[in-house]
Motif scaffolding. Structure first.
Motif, mmCIF file in Angstrom:
data_model
loop_
_atom_site.group_PDB
_atom_site.id
_atom_site.type_symbol
_atom_site.label_atom_id
_atom_site.label_comp_id
_atom_site.label_asym_id
_atom_site.label_seq_id
_atom_site.Cartn_x
_atom_site.Cartn_y
_atom_site.Cartn_z
ATOM 1 N N ASN A 89 -6.729 -11.998 -35.148
ATOM 2 C CA ASN A 89 -7.229 -13.097 -34.500
ATOM 3 C C ASN A 89 -6.655 -13.019 -33.042
ATOM 4 O O ASN A 89 -5.736 -13.460 -32.628
ATOM 5 N N LEU A 90 -7.261 -12.402 -32.273
ATOM 6 C CA LEU A 90 -6.925 -12.333 -30.678
ATOM 7 C C LEU A 90 -6.945 -13.629 -29.963
ATOM 8 O O LEU A 90 -7.917 -14.267 -29.988
ATOM 9 N N PRO A 91 -6.204 -13.999 -28.834
ATOM 10 C CA PRO A 91 -6.117 -15.220 -27.978
ATOM 11 C C PRO A 91 -6.883 -15.016 -26.902
ATOM 12 O O PRO A 91 -7.021 -15.844 -26.202
ATOM 13 N N THR A 92 -7.485 -13.923 -26.726
ATOM 14 C CA THR A 92 -8.337 -13.426 -25.411
ATOM 15 C C THR A 92 -9.779 -12.932 -25.844
ATOM 16 O O THR A 92 -9.842 -12.484 -27.040
ATOM 17 N N PHE A 93 -10.472 -12.837 -24.699
ATOM 18 C CA PHE A 93 -11.677 -12.006 -24.677
ATOM 19 C C PHE A 93 -11.932 -11.336 -23.568
ATOM 20 O O PHE A 93 -11.601 -11.849 -22.399
ATOM 21 N N ALA A 94 -12.545 -10.069 -23.558
ATOM 22 C CA ALA A 94 -13.034 -9.388 -22.523
ATOM 23 C C ALA A 94 -14.253 -9.460 -21.907
ATOM 24 O O ALA A 94 -15.209 -8.978 -22.691
ATOM 25 N N PHE A 95 -14.325 -9.708 -20.777
ATOM 26 C CA PHE A 95 -15.804 -9.803 -20.149
ATOM 27 C C PHE A 95 -16.025 -8.454 -19.336
ATOM 28 O O PHE A 95 -15.198 -8.432 -18.488
ATOM 29 N N GLU A 96 -16.897 -7.812 -19.581
ATOM 30 C CA GLU A 96 -17.081 -6.443 -18.924
ATOM 31 C C GLU A 96 -17.668 -6.741 -17.600
ATOM 32 O O GLU A 96 -18.839 -7.235 -17.261
ATOM 33 N N LEU A 97 -16.812 -6.048 -16.640
ATOM 34 C CA LEU A 97 -17.210 -6.070 -15.040
ATOM 35 C C LEU A 97 -18.013 -4.662 -14.863
ATOM 36 O O LEU A 97 -18.983 -4.876 -14.007
ATOM 37 N N SER B 234 -1.041 -17.339 -19.070
ATOM 38 C CA SER B 234 -1.911 -18.336 -19.631
ATOM 39 C C SER B 234 -3.275 -18.545 -19.536
ATOM 40 O O SER B 234 -3.953 -19.282 -19.981
ATOM 41 N N GLU B 235 -3.652 -17.935 -18.501
ATOM 42 C CA GLU B 235 -5.267 -17.896 -18.076
ATOM 43 C C GLU B 235 -5.985 -16.374 -18.177
ATOM 44 O O GLU B 235 -6.905 -16.351 -19.080
ATOM 45 N N GLY B 236 -5.462 -15.585 -17.515
ATOM 46 C CA GLY B 236 -6.385 -14.300 -17.542
ATOM 47 C C GLY B 236 -5.799 -13.256 -16.408
ATOM 48 O O GLY B 236 -5.076 -13.492 -15.460
ATOM 49 N N TYR B 237 -6.375 -12.071 -16.397
ATOM 50 C CA TYR B 237 -6.269 -10.814 -15.596
ATOM 51 C C TYR B 237 -7.293 -9.602 -15.894
ATOM 52 O O TYR B 237 -7.981 -10.081 -16.765
ATOM 53 N N PRO C 173 -14.015 1.348 -19.065
ATOM 54 C CA PRO C 173 -14.429 0.058 -18.695
ATOM 55 C C PRO C 173 -13.329 -0.807 -17.875
ATOM 56 O O PRO C 173 -12.113 -0.515 -17.837
ATOM 57 N N VAL C 174 -13.863 -1.785 -16.706
ATOM 58 C CA VAL C 174 -12.946 -2.726 -16.191
ATOM 59 C C VAL C 174 -13.543 -4.079 -16.802
ATOM 60 O O VAL C 174 -14.559 -4.498 -16.678
ATOM 61 N N ASN C 175 -12.391 -4.975 -17.233
ATOM 62 C CA ASN C 175 -12.723 -6.158 -18.129
ATOM 63 C C ASN C 175 -11.710 -7.191 -17.261
ATOM 64 O O ASN C 175 -10.553 -7.071 -16.945
ATOM 65 N N LEU C 176 -12.523 -8.374 -17.440
ATOM 66 C CA LEU C 176 -11.919 -9.541 -17.233
ATOM 67 C C LEU C 176 -11.336 -10.102 -18.250
ATOM 68 O O LEU C 176 -12.096 -10.491 -19.426
ATOM 69 N N ILE C 177 -10.006 -10.285 -18.605
ATOM 70 C CA ILE C 177 -9.547 -10.733 -19.884
ATOM 71 C C ILE C 177 -9.204 -12.307 -19.776
ATOM 72 O O ILE C 177 -8.279 -12.500 -18.752
ATOM 73 N N LEU C 178 -9.629 -13.151 -20.528
ATOM 74 C CA LEU C 178 -9.440 -14.600 -20.594
ATOM 75 C C LEU C 178 -8.938 -14.945 -21.743
ATOM 76 O O LEU C 178 -9.377 -14.631 -22.764
ATOM 77 N N LYS C 179 -8.133 -15.874 -21.647
ATOM 78 C CA LYS C 179 -7.673 -16.767 -22.724
ATOM 79 C C LYS C 179 -8.491 -17.660 -23.321
ATOM 80 O O LYS C 179 -9.203 -18.522 -22.543
ATOM 81 N N LEU C 180 -8.984 -17.660 -24.518
ATOM 82 C CA LEU C 180 -9.888 -18.669 -25.164
ATOM 83 C C LEU C 180 -9.304 -19.877 -24.883
ATOM 84 O O LEU C 180 -10.338 -20.936 -24.755
ATOM 85 N N GLU C 181 -8.360 -20.322 -24.850
ATOM 86 C CA GLU C 181 -7.579 -21.797 -24.614
ATOM 87 C C GLU C 181 -8.056 -22.078 -23.304
ATOM 88 O O GLU C 181 -8.260 -23.412 -23.206
ATOM 89 N N LEU C 182 -7.921 -21.083 -22.277
ATOM 90 C CA LEU C 182 -8.250 -21.791 -21.001
ATOM 91 C C LEU C 182 -9.917 -22.216 -21.071
ATOM 92 O O LEU C 182 -10.505 -23.034 -20.248
#
Length: 202
Positions: free
Chosen positions: A72-80, A167-170, A182-191
């Motif tokens: 159960n990861l706390p983040t998700f990767a958005f593909e750029l 706490s937000e992303g990178y 790939p280059v991904n924008l990693i964002l916290k689900l909580e954000l």
């Protein structure tokens, strides 16, 4: 190689069937239909949701963390972006041709045994609202594309101005460990929940 491809297709079909059952149990005000048209899928439409009272239709793009079963990861990767045949291609998050209204992010996927899915988390994310939030932080589509093109050999984590990397992303550049680089924008689900662009279905 053919065997793996067939196994992947079989797993995807089983998982789609499992997800349909989850939607059926949880959606009260919407009916849904899974898209079989390849052209529509390439435009970022895996499902259409139709509001039962208003008739409003929304295009849904499913993104599942099937590579991280029983985690159960706390983040998700958005593909750029990614590479294909040695050429850099625009990823699904920055592709202006996509018809996607919402992402259905499938995380925390658990299975008792091979391809026997038992539970998962589903988060709906409003694509436009997320892009608007990033724009308000100065993280525009143009800036993200510029960063991905200006670092052809960079590998690893990159901090973004106005986004807390803890706490937000990178950004994350997978130049060395993945074929498509790939280059991904990693964002916290909580954000996503806290800024009102994401909502947990289950």
């Amino acid at each position: 190689m053919k065997s793996n491809f067939k196994d992947d297709l079989s797993r995807e079909r089983l998982f789609s069937h499992f997800l349909d059952g989850q939607y059926q149990k949880c959606l009260k005000y919407y009916s849904f239909k899974r898209t079989s048209n390849i052209e529509e899928q390439l435009l970022g439409v895996d499902l259409t949701f139709t509001h039962k009272q208003t008739g409003s239709v929304y295009h849904i793009d499913e993104k599942a963390q099937l590579d991280y079963l029983n985690t159960n990861l706390p983040t998700f990767a958005f593909e750029l972006c990614y590479e294909k045949d040695g050429e850099q291609k625009i990823g699904w998050f920055l592709d202006v041709n996509k018809k996607t209204d919402f992402y259905s992010l499938i995380t925390g996927i658990y299975a008792d045994e091979k391809d026997c899915f038992t539970t998962c988390n589903i988060t709906f994310v409003n694509r436009k609202k997320l892009l608007d939030f990033l724009n308000s932080k100065g993280i525009t589509r143009e800036k993200m594309m510029r960063l991905t093109h200006s670092q052809p050999h960079y590998h690893g984590k990159m901090q973004l101005e106005n986004l807390d990397s803890f706490s937000e992303g990178y950004l994350f550049f997978s130049r060395r460990n993945k074929i498509e680089k790939p280059v991904n924008l990693i964002l916290k689900l909580e954000l996503l929940y806290s800024i009102g662009v994401g909502k947990r279905l289950i």
